[in-house]
Write an enzyme that holds these catalytic residues in place. Structure first.
Site, mmCIF file in Angstrom:
data_model
loop_
_atom_site.group_PDB
_atom_site.id
_atom_site.type_symbol
_atom_site.label_atom_id
_atom_site.label_comp_id
_atom_site.label_asym_id
_atom_site.label_seq_id
_atom_site.Cartn_x
_atom_site.Cartn_y
_atom_site.Cartn_z
ATOM 1 N N HIS A 166 1.024 11.473 1.476
ATOM 2 C CA HIS A 166 1.676 12.690 0.963
ATOM 3 C C HIS A 166 0.671 13.685 0.389
ATOM 4 O O HIS A 166 1.039 14.810 0.044
ATOM 5 C CB HIS A 166 2.724 12.348 -0.098
ATOM 6 C CG HIS A 166 3.850 11.512 0.427
ATOM 7 N ND1 HIS A 166 4.586 11.888 1.528
ATOM 8 C CD2 HIS A 166 4.358 10.305 0.038
ATOM 9 C CE1 HIS A 166 5.501 10.953 1.790
ATOM 10 N NE2 HIS A 166 5.383 9.985 0.897
ATOM 11 N N ASP A 200 4.906 4.825 7.873
ATOM 12 C CA ASP A 200 5.571 4.776 6.568
ATOM 13 C C ASP A 200 6.987 5.358 6.702
ATOM 14 O O ASP A 200 7.227 6.241 7.523
ATOM 15 C CB ASP A 200 4.751 5.574 5.540
ATOM 16 C CG ASP A 200 5.269 5.464 4.117
ATOM 17 O OD1 ASP A 200 4.707 4.653 3.355
ATOM 18 O OD2 ASP A 200 6.243 6.185 3.764
ATOM 19 N N HIS A 202 8.502 7.391 4.844
ATOM 20 C CA HIS A 202 8.549 8.819 4.521
ATOM 21 C C HIS A 202 7.628 9.615 5.463
ATOM 22 O O HIS A 202 6.557 9.139 5.836
ATOM 23 C CB HIS A 202 8.088 9.045 3.077
ATOM 24 C CG HIS A 202 8.873 8.282 2.060
ATOM 25 N ND1 HIS A 202 8.470 7.044 1.578
ATOM 26 C CD2 HIS A 202 10.042 8.568 1.432
ATOM 27 C CE1 HIS A 202 9.354 6.609 0.699
ATOM 28 N NE2 HIS A 202 10.322 7.506 0.584
ATOM 29 N N ASP A 289 7.699 0.464 3.762
ATOM 30 C CA ASP A 289 9.010 0.840 3.205
ATOM 31 C C ASP A 289 10.069 1.083 4.284
ATOM 32 O O ASP A 289 11.209 1.424 3.962
ATOM 33 C CB ASP A 289 8.905 2.036 2.228
ATOM 34 C CG ASP A 289 7.884 3.085 2.635
ATOM 35 O OD1 ASP A 289 7.366 3.015 3.771
ATOM 36 O OD2 ASP A 289 7.613 3.976 1.804
HETATM 37 C C1 SP5 Z 1 3.634 6.583 -0.314
HETATM 38 C C2 SP5 Z 1 5.130 6.656 -0.458
HETATM 39 O O1 SP5 Z 1 5.849 5.855 0.140
HETATM 40 N N1 SP5 Z 1 5.628 7.562 -1.305
HETATM 41 C C3 SP5 Z 1 7.024 7.705 -1.471
HETATM 42 C C4 SP5 Z 1 7.406 8.678 -2.521
HETATM 43 C C5 SP5 Z 1 8.907 8.819 -2.569
HETATM 44 N N2 SP5 Z 1 9.322 9.603 -3.689
HETATM 45 C C6 SP5 Z 1 10.709 10.040 -3.635
HETATM 46 C C7 SP5 Z 1 11.627 8.927 -3.996
HETATM 47 C C8 SP5 Z 1 13.060 9.344 -3.883
HETATM 48 C C9 SP5 Z 1 13.903 8.199 -4.367
HETATM 49 N N3 SP5 Z 1 15.251 8.347 -4.041
HETATM 50 C C10 SP5 Z 1 16.141 7.527 -4.850
HETATM 51 C C11 SP5 Z 1 16.477 6.211 -4.243
HETATM 52 C C12 SP5 Z 1 16.975 5.262 -5.323
HETATM 53 N N4 SP5 Z 1 17.703 4.169 -4.780
HETATM 54 ZN ZN ZN Z 2 6.813 5.839 1.918
#
Ligand code: SP5
Ligand code: ZN
Length: 345
Positions: A166, A200, A202, A289
């Protein structure tokens, strides 16, 4: 397989992040993630755990903006100087701004919180005392793995923490500070064409940003559709690169609930693009993830599915640098990483 790991990550341990809705929660990206992966690797008979070499700042500055790197380097010391309670008080345990720069506000202010808001994309990359040292060591792990592969290893694993994908040219966010995979890919790009495949959960917005106008590094990201998932602003199917880089970036957004069969079908399309590009090196942003029981993910790839993803990528038969990204089911994380890596040995 050579595994590059540094204990420097242990001192990067922010206690909280802020979720959508303003909810302050215990941070998901914790030191235990890396120590679990290390423990699982130590139980195999093929993992050779090594400390990274120090590559200095040059390969990092080849990817990231100098002002951004300098911000990360001095942020904690500057934070301590803002208030006698900085670093200790509950609301001052980490540098984390609540005001962010808009697209049309190109000014970089001099104040620390102003710069923090300028260089951060969200409330999930707090800066604590050990952050810069950990981020440097993490980038050095990726560079060391790239160096090993360039020297003839079939594959190497960078056990990076913090993760990187990111982090863009001039931003942190999403637990990432330096884009380890991009730094490794850029370093390798002076030796031959590079493909960077990001699995990943995301979208790899930082990697997309860094290579968007380049044709010598093919970037491909398979991820949850940003129409419903973080990071919201990158990772769309119609974003294919720009200028000289047009046609050298590909996003494969997936719906919530994607299972092994659908995931692997998408992966095959990505692998076809890599074969067609015919790179000399492959860098993999390996986030776990996508696993079905990940607390932050909505994709349903099984443990066996992760093993199969590893087998199919390994079949490209390219010198491969595997870089750790996300993955937040700590019980399953080590086993999933080992299952992914084993066919590269
Ligand atoms: C490296 C990496 O995987 N970074 C991920 C960052 C994600 N941050 C946003 C998380 C949003 C969470 N949403 C709520 C889900 C709760 N069950
Ligand atoms: Zn991620």
């Amino acid at each position: 397989m050579k595994i590059f790991y540094s204990t420097a990550h242990l001192r990067h341990a922010p206690t909280f992040e802020v979720f959508d809705g303003g909810v302050r929660v215990p941070i998901f990206e914790v030191p235990e993630r890396a120590t679990r992966i290390l423990a699982a690797l130590q139980q195999t008979d093929w993992a050779e755990i090594l400390p990274p070499d120090d590559f200095g700042l040059d390969p990092i500055l080849a990817v990231h903006d100098r002002g951004y790197v300098e911000f990360l380097a001095s942020a904690w010391t500057e934070w301590l100087a803002t208030d006698p309670e900085a670093g200790t008080a509950a609301d001052k345990s980490a540098l984390l701004p609540a005001t962010f720069a808009l697209r049309n506000q190109a000014r970089r202010p001099a104040s620390l919180l102003g710069r923090a808001g300028y260089y951060m994309m969200d409330l999930s990359a707090p800066i604590v005392e050990g952050t810069y040292a950990a981020a440097l060591a993490s980038a050095n792990c990726a560079l060391s793995a790239a160096q090993a592969v360039e020297a003839g290893e079939r594959a190497a694993f960078a056990l990076c923490r913090p993760p990187g994908h990111h982090a863009g040219v001039s931003n942190c966010g999403g637990y990432c500070y330096f884009n380890n995979a991009a730094i490794a890919a850029n370093w390798l790009s002076s030796k031959g064409k590079v493909a960077l495949l990001d699995i990943d959960y995301h979208a790899g917005n930082g990697t997309q940003d860094i290579f968007y106008e380049r044709a010598d590094v093919l970037t491909i990201s398979i991820h949850a559709d940003p129409a419903f998932e973080y990071p919201h602003f990158s990772g769309y199917a119609d974003q294919h690169g720009a200028g000289a880089g047009l046609g050298f970036h590909h996003n494969f957004p997936l719906p919530s609930g994607t299972d092994d069969t659908a995931y692997l079908e998408t992966l095959n399309h990505a692998l076809d693009l890599i074969r067609e590009f015919a790179p000399s090196y492959l860098v993999i942003s390996a986030g776990m993830d996508i696993y079905t029981n990940d607390p932050l993910g909505k994709i349903k790839v099984s443990h066996e599915g992760i093993a199969e993803i590893g087998r199919r990528i390994a079949k490209l038969n390219l010198p491969s640098v595997v870089v750790m990204e996300g993955g937040y089911n700590n019980e399953a994380l080590g086993g999933n990483v080992v299952a992914f890596l084993v066919t590269f040995t």
